[in-house]
Design an enzyme around this catalytic site. Structure first.
Site, PDB file in Angstrom:
ATOM      1  N   CYS A 148      61.317  29.956  47.773  1.00 22.11           N
ATOM      2  CA  CYS A 148      60.070  30.564  48.752  1.00 22.11           C
ATOM      3  C   CYS A 148      60.271  30.147  50.077  1.00 22.11           C
ATOM      4  CB  CYS A 148      58.789  30.168  47.953  1.00 22.11           C
ATOM      5  SG  CYS A 148      57.479  30.898  49.084  1.00 22.11           S
ATOM      6  N   THR A 155      33.605  36.510  40.899  1.00 20.82           N
ATOM      7  CA  THR A 155      33.423  37.946  40.376  1.00 20.82           C
ATOM      8  C   THR A 155      32.642  38.590  41.428  1.00 20.82           C
ATOM      9  OG1 THR A 155      32.819  39.575  38.733  1.00 20.82           O
ATOM     10  CG2 THR A 155      31.725  37.525  38.846  1.00 20.82           C
ATOM     11  N   TYR A 156      32.838  39.758  41.708  1.00 17.88           N
ATOM     12  CA  TYR A 156      31.660  40.697  42.443  1.00 17.88           C
ATOM     13  C   TYR A 156      31.251  41.581  41.675  1.00 17.88           C
ATOM     14  CZ  TYR A 156      34.623  38.377  46.067  1.00 17.88           C
ATOM     15  OH  TYR A 156      35.410  37.131  46.568  1.00 17.88           O
ATOM     16  N   ASN A 157      31.461  41.664  40.241  1.00 21.48           N
ATOM     17  CA  ASN A 157      31.024  42.491  39.401  1.00 21.48           C
ATOM     18  C   ASN A 157      31.305  44.008  39.953  1.00 21.48           C
ATOM     19  OD1 ASN A 157      29.683  40.743  37.636  1.00 21.48           O
ATOM     20  ND2 ASN A 157      27.894  40.480  39.251  1.00 21.48           N
ATOM     21  N   THR A 158      32.456  44.038  40.191  1.00 21.83           N
ATOM     22  CA  THR A 158      33.166  45.527  40.535  1.00 21.83           C
ATOM     23  C   THR A 158      34.214  45.666  39.830  1.00 21.83           C
ATOM     24  OG1 THR A 158      34.019  44.454  42.660  1.00 21.83           O
ATOM     25  CG2 THR A 158      31.757  45.639  42.782  1.00 21.83           C
ATOM     26  N   GLU A 192      41.086  43.301  45.013  1.00 22.88           N
ATOM     27  CA  GLU A 192      41.148  43.042  43.664  1.00 22.88           C
ATOM     28  C   GLU A 192      42.381  42.181  43.029  1.00 22.88           C
ATOM     29  OE1 GLU A 192      37.586  45.711  41.777  1.00 22.88           O
ATOM     30  OE2 GLU A 192      39.212  46.681  42.685  1.00 22.88           O
ATOM     31  N   THR A 248      33.278  41.388  34.537  1.00 27.60           N
ATOM     32  CA  THR A 248      34.283  41.328  34.186  1.00 27.60           C
ATOM     33  C   THR A 248      35.023  40.115  33.524  1.00 27.60           C
ATOM     34  OG1 THR A 248      34.566  40.293  36.527  1.00 27.60           O
ATOM     35  CG2 THR A 248      34.951  42.718  36.327  1.00 27.60           C
TER      36      THR A 248
END
Lengths: 543, 779
Positions: A187, A437-440, A514, A449
């Site tokens: 890297c 999580t953003y629940n999307t 995401e 999720t």
């Protein structure tokens, strides 16, 4: 580059102050410094000029590169503005000014998608300001993680503690170990970053010529580094004993924990760097160019990786539409039928084995051993040593059951005992990463999720031979499709082989934030897996 | 009565048996004749016989046992002899009926939990009620007559680590959680917990209701604490707290002993401890048999406090007899020693020791209780029948230094500051140190340095400069400098002078109160002072009127008030009870040296070095002598000399002396240096030491916690900017820049800044640079 930072570290420092008058004063100093050099170099640096002016101009150039970085990345608007003015002024005098290369912090994510330092909400702004105050820069990794400020805060805190706050290891050692770890995955980005830091905290430049030049104590870590990076399950208490009982070259237990955390952190971070296609920071070589914009603007790495041409971003969108919906439908089904149809115990056991062996069959793009570029490989030995699948025929290594050695119950206690407070930080970081999580999902709102996140987490642990008794590995097959598995496997096992095509081919409809989220999960899961094996070996050594 | 009779029939001894696999939990049946061991790869019942464990039954049947057999926990029903329940790592709750005729004893299988089940618990009196707690954050109550759970309790998404039915309240159970909370539930109300409180930071691994006291709950957590909570009042109150050395995995109250509980840890520490919660600093008893972490502990019978069963990851099952336990208190150092601020010395020891006959010819001895000036009793504890700690009565003596006699240690400070330990060639270091010692009139040390120089220097250059050196020292007859006997006698003389300290009575009220508070606090209970009958009252009075108390025949000292707090690692400059005579064995070092030199006592040093220490002799030749010499110094209490020589000689001698002794010397010296506030020297010593344990000292507790100077909130770790008020904290009051190096504060007004700025400012002005009006002082 580093010379500038050395000689003028104080000058840049004050730019991170929260007091605008300090910043202004510091900016004033920078301004004078730049102008002084511009005058001494002369208006147009000539190629045929003598070597002394050459040195001067390269000095000026790196100064200008830093100013350019500030104009783009400094979280304070006044500094950004003044830097732009300064660059403009220098250009007006007739000096060539640099411009950033590539398209923002990531090769995979369009710059416009990533947070702009100029448009931040308050909490993120304050996180960035803190980071800037400490490091005097805002690296591209932080910018990309900036999608998830909650995690970023914990990440920076941990990294700061790991590198700057006092711990068992001396500062330059920490950076050197970071370099070793990052180099294991070739890297370049992380290696360069820490080479600078290493020199800045007074590390011996000779060490950078290769591991052979470093003290024997550090050389002894090569083996640990190698095993941890690629096949952590092979780590035994003999390895630990070898490091702790080596006469005058032995490490102390506290140091060893620090080392292990550093190594795993940088292995995982290397994964993230490749997984998100992080580009070199503006102020470093390869992050900017003095050439006119008409010339090819592609990053060197792009060419090296064989995707010189930009791929069509949304080319295949049609064929994969509905992907998200299918995934959600499956999650729902799993949720529902869980209570009804109970898989037999044998079935459950074989599912783990199947997933394990299947992960083996998921072939990463090219399988030939690629020879790492010269400048990075010198920081480690045995370049041919790479990830070998956990469940190879012939050699049988017992799986690690989380119920027998888990981070929460066992790892934490050990780390906190030997490296006070750090267990707490790591614990928080793991928890945030796992629970974030953003629940999307793509365009859908209000989705739970947790199932998907757990599948990803456990899949990675599965590749390292870590098994959760209470998990049905059949779910992984339902939720993760093949291209996603390829991506995960490549990123975790041989991150240097990640290509833009791989990044784009999984989860096409999902947003970049995401995908970064997925990357964070992968990074943390990998770190925890390595850490579990290392700590288990240490525990075994101690008992 | 009948119950008690049955208890008495239990007998046995400390015994163990090998299991085939690591155990995760054990449980014992009601009549204490059988024990069940469960683990990932084991599920067996053992009979407890007089002289060993006998395997009775293997419940793990089938060719390829399923994960249902992989047990995280097991419990034997206390009412129903044939009923067991296990918690499986895959989330199943299984009940087993030993009365089933076939090989497979599995009775019921509940697979309602989604994650690992951490704990199962039968109701203590209700036959058919079973409770489970799982990683998925739910607790479920099962009625064994039905196929599925009758009620589900949600702990709000945090993992449940332990569930326990109350022994006394029929409907109550306690649950402990991974986030540090403990909840109390009513079994009839699954909608909401009755009570919740935060018990620990980090997971609470276990809890246990007191078998007798209603409302007492013990909890153990990852934060290494065991806490006892009293829940009988409106507010949950922490009544005891025991700090252990590792995360606490299990806790079990000891039957019939109100204040005792047993704990074992989850990591690193393999022992089982039994604590008296009122004595939280030292375990009452320890069982040290296991070789890997203990995973399950259970008292063999619920009314028998003498047998403890334990299972471990090392694949053994043990029965521990209480009488075979090791008692750490017996090994604890019963003597305590402490220096006061002005060189006073307090010394506490067992009375029996103090009352020994005074030795002859020792002035210092007069100060011991032989003189019979007793101090007032400041603490008297009536022995508590339930408390089985050995009662140790101690006597305390205080030696007050004479005015100005603190000068007695000046040589130490001076020497510490002037010795050079590194940075120059060996020979120069020695010479320098010899000069220092000579300047301070410590001739023996000076000579030692010189000799070391000769012994270990390169053979090329020694004699000339040595000669020179000694000639300079002139008036000292050479013969004398070798006669170690005389020298050490002289040393002793000096020591005696130091010991001419007067014994003084305690400045009673002040000291007493201090001590008293301390003990009281540590006990967490005022019972001794007020609860115990008439005697105590008297004592309390006597404490206030000290004259009266002076006549009290004896006084007792709670043992942990002095010796047990922290081990005192050295007694270097303590007056020694028995004066060492020069011919005592300790002096063998010096004797050895003088022996080898006696034949030539009258020969000058030069000739000695030429004759004996010829250049052909390898330096190694002297190592044994030097080693003895070092031991001699350390033995004499001059650990400074021992450590300094050790450092200066470095590799030349290091291998000769075992690591532990070295470490001990270093610790002693560092401790002394720190007492004299010689921080720089102590740090240098730490840095130069070669012992791993010592070097680690520099790596611990190096954090300094500060508050923001603006909003007075704690600062987070990064940066110089306060998170809350977004101001630069720690700004220099003089130059108004952020201080990033040495920061000096005024302790009065808490303003400060760069060291040099503040120094300069206070040279010119008396007032605080921040303009707060405080008159700061810089010393």
């Amino acid at each position: 580059m580093m010379d500038v930072r050395d000689s003028s570290a104080g000058r840049w420092d004050a730019l991170g102050s929260r007091d605008s008058s300090f910043r202004h004063a510091a900016m004033e100093l920078v301004h004078q410094e730049v102008m002084r050099r511009v005058e001494s170099t002369g208006p147009v640096p000539d190629r045929q000029s003598s070597s002394s002016t050459d040195a001067l101009s390269s000095d000026l150039n790196s100064l200008l590169a830093h100013v350019l970085m500030l104009s783009k990345r400094c979280p304070y608007e006044d500094v950004r503005k003044e830097c732009i003015c300064l660059l403009q002024m220098v250009q007006d005098v007739g000096v060539r000014i640099p411009r950033p290369m590539g398209n923002g912090p990531s090769r995979f994510i369009p710059e416009k998608e990533i947070l702009q330092v100029s448009k931040l909400d308050e909490s993120t702004q304050s996180i960035f300001e803190d980071a800037f105050a400490v490091l005097g820069r805002l690296d591209n990794i932080s910018l990309v993680i900036g999608f998830h400020p909650q995690y970023l805060e914990s990440f920076l805190k941990t990294q700061h503690y790991l590198l700057q706050i006092d711990g068992p290891l001396s500062l330059h050692c920490r950076h050197y170990i970071g370099i070793m770890a990052a180099a294991r995955h070739q890297c370049t980005y992380l290696v360069n970053l820490h080479v600078n830091d290493f020199l800045q905290v007074g590390g011996d430049p000779k060490w950078l010529n290769g591991l052979g030049e470093a003290p024997q104590k550090l050389q002894a870590l090569g083996e640990l580094n190698k095993i941890l990076a690629h096949r952590p399950w092979l780590l035994t208490k003999e390895h630990i004993e070898h490091l702790l009982k080596a006469e005058e070259h032995s490490w102390s237990l506290a140091e060893l924990i620090h080392i292990v955390v550093l190594l795993t952190h940088y292995h995982a971070l290397a994964s993230f760097t490749f997984g998100c296609g992080i580009t070199p920071d503006i102020q470093t070589d390869g992050g900017h160019t003095f050439r006119a914009p008409s010339l090819s603007g592609y990053c060197v790495c792009d060419i090296a990786n064989g995707n010189g041409a930009l791929e069509e971003m949304f080319g295949n969108q049609q064929e994969s539409s509905g992907e998200v919906e299918v995934l959600m439908e499956r999650m729902k089904q799993l949720q529902e039928c869980r209570d009804e149809e109970e898989a037999s115990q044998e079935e459950m056991a074989t599912r783990f084995e199947r997933e394990k062996t299947e992960s083996m069959l998921v072939v990463t793009s090219e399988d030939e051993e690629c020879v790492p570029s010269r400048d990075v490989s010198r920081h480690f030995e045995d370049p041919s040593y790479g990830y070998k699948d956990f469940s190879r025929r012939g050699e049988h290594v017992p799986t690690l059951r989380v119920q027998d050695y888990s981070w929460e119950d066992h790892g934490f206690s050990l780390v906190n005992r030997l490296y006070p407070d750090f267990g707490q930080l790591l614990d928080e970081k793991f928890q945030i990463a796992f629970n974030l999580t953003y629940n999307t999902m793509a365009t859908h709102q209000g989705v739970d999720t947790s199932m998907l996140r757990r599948a990803i987490w456990n899949y990675i642990h599965c590749m390292f031979g870590i098994r959760y008794d209470d998990y049905d590995y059949g779910e992984i097959n339902q939720l993760l499709d093949r291209s996603f598995k390829v991506y995960i496997k490549t990123m975790v096992c041989s991150p240097e082989k990640i290509t833009k095509r791989m990044y784009e081919s999984f989860w096409r409809q999902f947003r970049h934030s995401e995908k970064v989220h997925v990357n964070l999960l992968l990074m943390e899961a990998r770190m925890q897996a390595e850490l579990l094996y290392a700590l288990r070996a240490i525990t075994r050594y101690m008992t | 009565m009948e119950k008690m009779n049955r208890v008495n029939t239990i007998s046995g001894r400390t015994m163990f048996c090998h299991l085939d696999a690591p155990a995760n939990a054990i449980s014992v049946c009601r009549d204490a004749t059988q024990v069940v061991v469960a683990g990932r790869n084991i599920f067996k019942i053992y009979g407890l016989e007089e002289d060993g464990f006998v395997e009775r039954l293997n419940l793990r049947v089938g060719r390829k046992p399923s994960l249902n057999f992989s047990c995280a926990d097991v419990m034997w029903h206390q009412m129903e002899e044939n009923l067991l329940a296990t918690a499986a790592t895959n989330g199943a709750v299984v009940t087993w009926n030993l009365a089933r005729p076939c090989r497979n004893k599995q009775e019921q299988l509940f697979t309602e939990h989604k994650r690992t089940v951490n704990k199962v618990c039968f109701h203590p009196t209700e036959v058919n009620m079973l409770l489970s707690g799982s990683q998925d954050g739910f607790m479920k109550c099962f009625d064994l007559r039905k196929k599925e759970s009758v009620s589900t309790f949600s702990g709000q998404s945090e993992s449940v680590r332990d569930v326990q039915f109350s022994m006394k309240d029929y409907f109550t159970f306690a649950a402990s959680f991974e986030n540090g909370n403990v909840q109390l539930w009513d079994i009839r109300r699954p909608d909401r917990y009755e009570r919740m409180f935060t018990a620990h930071t980090g997971p609470v691994f276990c809890c246990d209701w007191h078998p007798e006291d209603r409302g007492w709950l013990a909890t153990g957590g990852r934060d290494k604490m065991v806490k006892v909570w009293d829940m009988s009042t409106n507010r949950v109150k922490e009544i005891y707290c025991v700090q252990t050395i590792a995360s606490v995995a299990r806790v079990k109250w000891r039957p019939e002993r109100r204040f005792h509980l047993a704990t074992c840890s989850m990591m690193v520490d393999h022992n089982i401890y039994v604590w008296d919660v009122r004595r939280p600093f030292i375990p009452f008893a320890t069982f040290e048999e296991h070789k890997d972490v203990t995973t399950g502990i259970v008292w063999r019978h619920q009314h028998d406090p003498y047998f403890l069963l334990s299972g471990s990851k090392d694949s053994t099952l043990y029965q521990h007899m209480f009488k075979d336990a090791s008692r750490p208190v017996d090994r604890a150092n019963p003597e305590g020693l402490c220096f006061g601020l002005f060189g006073d010395l307090a010394f506490a020891a067992k009375e029996s020791l103090m009352a020994g006959p005074p030795s002859v010819g020792d002035v210092g001895r007069k100060t011991y209780p032989g003189g019979d000036r007793r101090y007032p009793i400041f603490f008297f504890k009536k022995p508590d029948v339930t408390e089985q700690f050995a009662q140790v009565s101690s006597a305390l003596s205080v030696f007050e230094s004479e005015a100005g006699s603190s000068v007695g240690m000046d040589w130490f400070i001076n020497t510490a500051q002037s010795y050079l330990l590194s940075g120059k060639p060996f020979a120069e270091l020695c010479e320098h140190n010899a000069q220092v010692a000579k300047r301070l009139n410590r001739l023996q040390e000076s000579t030692t340095w010189t000799m070391l120089r000769i012994m270990f220097s390169e053979p090329a250059n020694p004699s000339l400069s040595t000669n020179h050196n000694l000639n300079k020292s002139g008036n000292l007859p050479l013969v004398n400098s070798f006669s170690m006997k005389e020298m050490s006698a002289a040393l002793n003389e000096r020591n005696k002078e130091n010991r001419q300290d007067n014994i003084h009575s305690l400045e009673t009220n002040l000291n007493n109160n201090d001590e008293n508070e301390e003990t009281e606090g540590s006990e967490g209970q005022a019972e001794y002072l007020f609860g115990d009958a008439e005697l105590d009252d008297d004592d309390l009075y006597s404490m206030e009127h000290d004259n009266q108390a002076a006549e009290e025949p004896e006084y007792l000292l709670p043992q942990e008030a002095f010796p047990l707090r922290h081990e005192i690692m050295d007694h270097p400059s303590a007056p020694e009870p028995v004066q060492e005579k020069p011919e005592s064995p300790h002096v063998s070092g010096s004797e050895a040296e003088s022996m080898c030199l006696t034949p030539m006592e009258s020969i000058s040093l030069i000739s000695v070095s030429q004759l004996l220490f010829s250049p052909h002799l390898p330096p190694k030749f002297f190592c044994p002598i030097v080693k003895e010499m070092l031991c001699y110094y350390a033995e004499q209490g001059d650990v400074q000399m021992a450590v300094s020589v050790l450092i200066v000689l470095g590799d030349r001698i290091r291998k000769e002396i075992d690591e532990l002794t070295q470490e001990h010397w270093y610790m002693s010296y560092i401790d002394l240096l720190q007492r004299f506030e010689l921080w720089n020297v102590s740090n240098e010593v730490i840095k130069l030491s070669t012992c791993g344990a010592i070097m680690c000292l520099n790596q611990t507790s190096t954090t300094l916690h500060i508050n923001c100077s603006n909003c007075k909130r704690p600062m987070s770790n990064k940066g110089w900017i306060c998170d809350r008020c977004h101001q630069c904290a720690s700004v220099c009051a003089v130059c108004h820049h952020v201080v990033k190096g040495l920061f000096v504060w005024c302790q009065g007004c808490s303003h400060g800044g760069h060291l040099e700025h503040v120094m300069e400012w206070l040279k010119q002005s008396k007032h605080c640079p921040a303009g707060c009006g405080h008159l700061c002082e810089y010393t």
